[in-house]
Design a protein around this motif. Structure first.
Motif, PDB file in Angstrom:
ATOM      1  N   SER A  17       0.875  -1.158   0.063  1.00  0.00           N
ATOM      2  CA  SER A  17       0.064  -0.213   0.128  1.00  0.00           C
ATOM      3  C   SER A  17       0.866   1.088   0.147  1.00  0.00           C
ATOM      4  O   SER A  17       0.565   2.232  -0.763  1.00  0.00           O
ATOM      5  CB  SER A  17      -0.875  -0.111   1.213  1.00  0.00           C
ATOM      6  N   ALA A  18       1.807   1.266   0.782  1.00  0.00           N
ATOM      7  CA  ALA A  18       3.010   2.522   0.827  1.00  0.00           C
ATOM      8  C   ALA A  18       3.505   2.603  -0.445  1.00  0.00           C
ATOM      9  O   ALA A  18       3.372   3.611  -0.929  1.00  0.00           O
ATOM     10  CB  ALA A  18       3.835   2.323   2.158  1.00  0.00           C
ATOM     11  N   GLN A  19       3.881   1.744  -0.930  1.00  0.00           N
ATOM     12  CA  GLN A  19       4.450   1.747  -2.403  1.00  0.00           C
ATOM     13  C   GLN A  19       3.316   2.197  -3.621  1.00  0.00           C
ATOM     14  O   GLN A  19       3.882   2.820  -4.573  1.00  0.00           O
ATOM     15  CB  GLN A  19       5.377   0.211  -2.717  1.00  0.00           C
ATOM     16  N   ARG A  20       2.273   1.582  -3.322  1.00  0.00           N
ATOM     17  CA  ARG A  20       1.209   2.199  -4.245  1.00  0.00           C
ATOM     18  C   ARG A  20       1.077   3.531  -4.125  1.00  0.00           C
ATOM     19  O   ARG A  20       1.042   4.300  -5.348  1.00  0.00           O
ATOM     20  CB  ARG A  20      -0.171   1.519  -4.104  1.00  0.00           C
ATOM     21  N   GLY A  21       1.405   4.207  -3.059  1.00  0.00           N
ATOM     22  CA  GLY A  21       1.383   5.766  -2.822  1.00  0.00           C
ATOM     23  C   GLY A  21       2.264   6.231  -3.582  1.00  0.00           C
ATOM     24  O   GLY A  21       2.224   7.176  -4.220  1.00  0.00           O
ATOM     25  N   GLY A  22       3.520   5.817  -3.244  1.00  0.00           N
ATOM     26  CA  GLY A  22       4.724   6.209  -3.823  1.00  0.00           C
ATOM     27  C   GLY A  22       4.816   6.036  -5.479  1.00  0.00           C
ATOM     28  O   GLY A  22       5.128   6.961  -6.289  1.00  0.00           O
ATOM     29  N   ARG A  23       4.200   4.965  -6.129  1.00  0.00           N
ATOM     30  CA  ARG A  23       3.908   4.609  -7.401  1.00  0.00           C
ATOM     31  C   ARG A  23       3.102   5.810  -8.172  1.00  0.00           C
ATOM     32  O   ARG A  23       3.345   6.317  -9.319  1.00  0.00           O
ATOM     33  CB  ARG A  23       3.638   3.319  -7.579  1.00  0.00           C
ATOM     34  N   LEU A  24       2.143   6.022  -7.376  1.00  0.00           N
ATOM     35  CA  LEU A  24       1.174   7.335  -7.966  1.00  0.00           C
ATOM     36  C   LEU A  24       1.582   8.681  -7.593  1.00  0.00           C
ATOM     37  O   LEU A  24       1.093   9.704  -8.413  1.00  0.00           O
ATOM     38  CB  LEU A  24      -0.209   7.029  -7.122  1.00  0.00           C
ATOM     39  N   ALA A  25       2.598   8.811  -6.699  1.00  0.00           N
ATOM     40  CA  ALA A  25       2.981  10.075  -6.314  1.00  0.00           C
ATOM     41  C   ALA A  25       3.873  10.595  -7.500  1.00  0.00           C
ATOM     42  O   ALA A  25       4.320  11.853  -7.642  1.00  0.00           O
ATOM     43  CB  ALA A  25       3.655  10.132  -5.233  1.00  0.00           C
ATOM     44  N   GLY A  26       4.500   9.447  -8.110  1.00  0.00           N
ATOM     45  CA  GLY A  26       5.714   9.920  -9.301  1.00  0.00           C
ATOM     46  C   GLY A  26       4.923  10.646 -10.360  1.00  0.00           C
ATOM     47  O   GLY A  26       5.352  11.988 -10.779  1.00  0.00           O
ATOM     48  N   PRO A  27       3.646  10.340 -11.090  1.00  0.00           N
ATOM     49  CA  PRO A  27       3.194  11.259 -12.069  1.00  0.00           C
ATOM     50  C   PRO A  27       2.665  12.542 -11.435  1.00  0.00           C
ATOM     51  O   PRO A  27       2.512  13.471 -12.335  1.00  0.00           O
ATOM     52  CB  PRO A  27       1.746  10.069 -12.363  1.00  0.00           C
ATOM     53  N   LEU A  28       2.126  12.530 -10.105  1.00  0.00           N
ATOM     54  CA  LEU A  28       2.022  13.973  -9.643  1.00  0.00           C
ATOM     55  C   LEU A  28       3.125  14.750  -9.564  1.00  0.00           C
ATOM     56  O   LEU A  28       3.305  16.022 -10.087  1.00  0.00           O
ATOM     57  CB  LEU A  28       1.619  13.893  -8.035  1.00  0.00           C
ATOM     58  N   ALA A  29       4.247  14.331  -9.337  1.00  0.00           N
ATOM     59  CA  ALA A  29       5.727  15.049  -9.304  1.00  0.00           C
ATOM     60  C   ALA A  29       5.802  15.447 -10.990  1.00  0.00           C
ATOM     61  O   ALA A  29       6.417  16.598 -11.086  1.00  0.00           O
ATOM     62  CB  ALA A  29       6.705  14.254  -8.939  1.00  0.00           C
ATOM     63  N   HIS A  30       5.664  14.539 -11.871  1.00  0.00           N
ATOM     64  CA  HIS A  30       5.830  14.930 -13.310  1.00  0.00           C
ATOM     65  C   HIS A  30       4.653  15.969 -13.813  1.00  0.00           C
ATOM     66  O   HIS A  30       5.169  16.997 -14.361  1.00  0.00           O
ATOM     67  CB  HIS A  30       5.427  13.625 -13.948  1.00  0.00           C
ATOM     68  N   ARG A  31       3.513  15.914 -13.138  1.00  0.00           N
ATOM     69  CA  ARG A  31       2.631  16.991 -13.432  1.00  0.00           C
ATOM     70  C   ARG A  31       3.030  18.334 -12.990  1.00  0.00           C
ATOM     71  O   ARG A  31       2.553  19.386 -13.552  1.00  0.00           O
ATOM     72  CB  ARG A  31       1.195  16.534 -12.732  1.00  0.00           C
ATOM     73  N   GLY A  32       3.751  18.311 -11.576  1.00  0.00           N
ATOM     74  CA  GLY A  32       4.261  19.491 -11.072  1.00  0.00           C
ATOM     75  C   GLY A  32       5.095  20.237 -12.068  1.00  0.00           C
ATOM     76  O   GLY A  32       5.117  21.467 -12.115  1.00  0.00           O
ATOM     77  N   GLN A  33       6.188  19.327 -12.510  1.00  0.00           N
ATOM     78  CA  GLN A  33       7.097  19.865 -13.816  1.00  0.00           C
ATOM     79  C   GLN A  33       6.449  20.524 -14.693  1.00  0.00           C
ATOM     80  O   GLN A  33       6.737  21.757 -15.384  1.00  0.00           O
ATOM     81  CB  GLN A  33       7.951  18.876 -14.081  1.00  0.00           C
ATOM     82  N   LEU A  34       5.393  19.821 -15.215  1.00  0.00           N
ATOM     83  CA  LEU A  34       4.516  20.397 -16.529  1.00  0.00           C
ATOM     84  C   LEU A  34       4.000  21.869 -15.971  1.00  0.00           C
ATOM     85  O   LEU A  34       3.766  22.683 -16.897  1.00  0.00           O
ATOM     86  CB  LEU A  34       3.302  19.670 -17.021  1.00  0.00           C
TER      87      LEU A  34
END
Length: 619
Positions: free
Chosen positions: A461-478
């Motif tokens: 579950s914790a890694q699921r959160g991290g896996r989904l946080a990656g795209p959020l960080a990518h969106r922050g770059q955009l």
């Protein structure tokens, strides 16, 4: 072929590789300048494109040490740690107390060491290039470097969404590009040998609630303090929930000037604004921005925009334009970064499968918790009993799941986790590809994250959160506003996992571990909140607003072209999503995969110019 991301790096071994490799990396950089950092031997160690604030490196004698991302160590401290390293085995011990979310890179006596974060937000990929193994921060970089084709089986697995089984969700979507599993590091030797080394171990889950809460409080304080500086303007989500509200108070405690954003949902029963307003009244100097959902871009807007798709599909396409607007508002008020409570749901509470182990350690407590979860989720007694008595291995569970991909998942799974499930519009080919991968993992004796299934489920579950946080960080770059999810920091995860699972979660209270950790800082009214609202009205309104785009996708689906979706069934889903029985998650997951495939057809270079590449091929 995928575009190269704006920020990336490649890690090269300390040995002679093909002379044209650096030239190919310069081609990947496009109009940007390719930055390089050498090994002590003078051979290139790091190559890529990154801003100064993203990567810090130091050289001490024959040792090269770097961190990429958010790290609590300042450059002088990093150099002091490098002086304590004389072999690769020393790297992790001397950086054990570093907080943040970062890649760790080192070159010691010719040995190259690289790893990401345990959460999976920061990942490492490897591939064969230039006559040797190289590693990179992004799968797309290696895919372009090696001219790799898309892996259709991995695409099929992505249709299972959050139920994708460990370790299948980590690999790249291109053939020949492989993931380094989170929690393990890659070591490249001068002779060309490739080794993997486990660097992360979960803590013992034995701390009573008060001690675990104190540790979580300290870890969250350090996570936030490593990102904000006194007097600086910081944007923050203030949803009214416990996770985002806690970060707002921690940021204020660290001296940040907060620009907090709250969404006012259209449903008259939604309580988010009420709780957010109460919290804002206790935040010193906060600038509280409240946006009515009717005044924001409709959800699902911008589906047909040509944007950088990232390394893999993401279900965040639903709110992409809405969140871009909010990021713009934060920037307009001076914010230099954005804090999000994302990951709190996955990190700070154990999934109900902890009952399986509790029942064996303490039968009375286990039966009491089992009865509580049964009442809360209205689970049939027979199904609950069968799950709690099950002693099957992880491989057996994967084998069973391979035969049930068409069977909808219902309720909380008290076994090894949520069983992988495909939507009704997935093609028979998609089912077969997923089945083969699941059976292959079972045959290869894929290991769970922990021998105890409840512990495995919490780690997953914790890694699921991290896996989904990656795209959020990518969106922050955009969106030109860095997006941070402190709950996904490894130190925060470790602090949460130190708690006794049955005290960190339970059927009678909501997030008791976080409530105890934030006692005295966050208003009690927020900590006592037990409701969790939704944006159902906005979801349906967004579907109506973007009906034409969905209809166009139904007639020209990339998933159908790849053989992964049934054309008629997908058309019905896209034209009448309000009638779906499987819920919103599988629909948004499918939209994410479809959008990702479309995004690959129109890649952009980091400076925004479109590349003239052909559409990707699958096989």
């Amino acid at each position: 072929m995928a575009a190269t991301p704006a920020y990336w790096f490649v890690v090269l071994p300390d040995r002679d590789l093909a002379p044209g490799l650096l030239g190919r990396l310069r081609d990947l950089a496009g109009r940007a300048v390719l930055r390089t950092v050498p090994h002590a031997s003078g051979r290139p160690w790091l190559a890529g494109c990154w801003p100064d604030e993203e990567l810090a490196a130091c050289a001490v004698g024959d040792v090269r040490l770097a961190v990429a991302g958010t790290c609590s160590l300042q450059p002088a401290e990093l150099a002091a740690r490098a002086r304590q390293i004389s072999q690769s085995a020393h790297i992790e011990p001397v950086l054990r107390d570093a907080h943040g979310c970062f890649h760790l890179l080192a070159s010691v006596a010719g040995h190259t060491y690289v790893r990401g974060s345990f959460s999976g937000q920061r990942r490492v990929y490897r591939a064969e290039a230039g006559g040797g193994t190289v590693c990179a921060s992004h799968a797309r970089v290696l895919a372009r470097l090696t001219a790799a084709e898309l892996d259709t089986a991995q695409l099929a697995l992505r249709l299972t969404g959050d139920t994708i089984a460990h370790p299948l969700g980590w690999d790249a979507l291109w053939r020949g590009v492989h993931a380094v599993l989170p929690g393990t590091a890659m070591e490249l030797t001068p002779g060309g040998e490739v080794r993997t080394r486990r660097w992360w171990q979960p803590p013992a889950a034995d701390l009573p609630l008060d001690e675990a809460a104190a540790g979580l409080r300290e870890a969250l304080e350090r996570a936030v303090a490593s990102r904000v500086r006194p007097g600086e303007v910081v944007g923050a989500d203030l949803s009214g929930g416990m996770d985002s509200t806690s970060l707002c108070f921690l940021a204020a405690q660290a001296g940040a000037r907060l620009v907090a954003v709250t969404l006012d949902a259209g449903a008259p029963t939604n309580e988010d604004r009420l709780f957010a307003t109460r919290a804002a009244g206790h935040l010193p100097g906060v600038e509280h921005l409240v946006f009515a959902s009717a005044d924001l871009p409709a959800q699902f807007s911008g589906l047909d925009e040509c944007v950088d798709p990232g390394d893999e599909p993401s279900a965040i396409v639903r709110t992409r334009v809405e969140q871009r607007y909010l990021a713009g508002q934060m920037r307009a008020h001076g914010a230099r970064l954005r804090l999000s409570g994302f990951g709190g749901d996955q990190v700070i509470q154990s999934p109900p499968s902890y009952v399986h182990g509790l029942l064996r350690r303490s039968p009375v407590a286990g039966l009491r918790h089992a009865a509580g979860w049964r009442a809360r989720h209205r689970r049939p007694l027979g199904a609950l009993t069968k799950a709690l008595l099950d002693r099957g291995s992880y491989a057996a569970w994967l084998t069973e799941a391979a035969g049930m991909l068409r069977t909808p998942v219902s309720g909380d799974d008290l076994r090894w986790g949520l069983r992988p499930s495909l939507p009704s519009w997935a093609s028979e080919r998609a089912v077969q590809l997923c089945r083969e991968r699941l059976l292959g993992a079972a045959r290869d004796a894929a290991e769970p994250l922990h021998p105890e299934r409840g512990r495995h489920a919490w780690l997953a579950s914790a890694q699921r959160g991290g896996r989904l946080a990656g795209p959020l960080a990518h969106r922050g770059q955009l969106d030109r506003l860095p997006y941070h999810s402190p709950f996904c920091d490894d130190a925060v995860i470790a602090a949460a996992l130190a708690a006794r699972p049955h005290e960190a979660a339970g059927p009678w209270s909501y997030k008791p571990l976080l409530a105890a950790a934030m006692h005295g800082l966050v208003p009690e009214a927020v900590l006592r909140r037990t409701t969790k609202d939704h944006f159902g009205y906005e979801w349906h309104n967004g579907l109506r607003h973007n009906r034409r785009t969905l209809a166009a996708w139904a007639e020209d689906s990339r998933l159908v072209a790849a053989g992964l979706a049934d054309e008629d069934a997908l058309r019905r889903a896209l034209l009448s999503p309000q009638l779906l029985l499987g819920g919103t998650a599988e629909f948004e997951t499918t939209l994410g995969v479809e959008a990702w495939l479309r995004g690959l057809e129109h890649p952009h270079t980091p400076d925004g110019t479109r590349e003239m590449n052909s559409a990707p091929t699958t096989r």
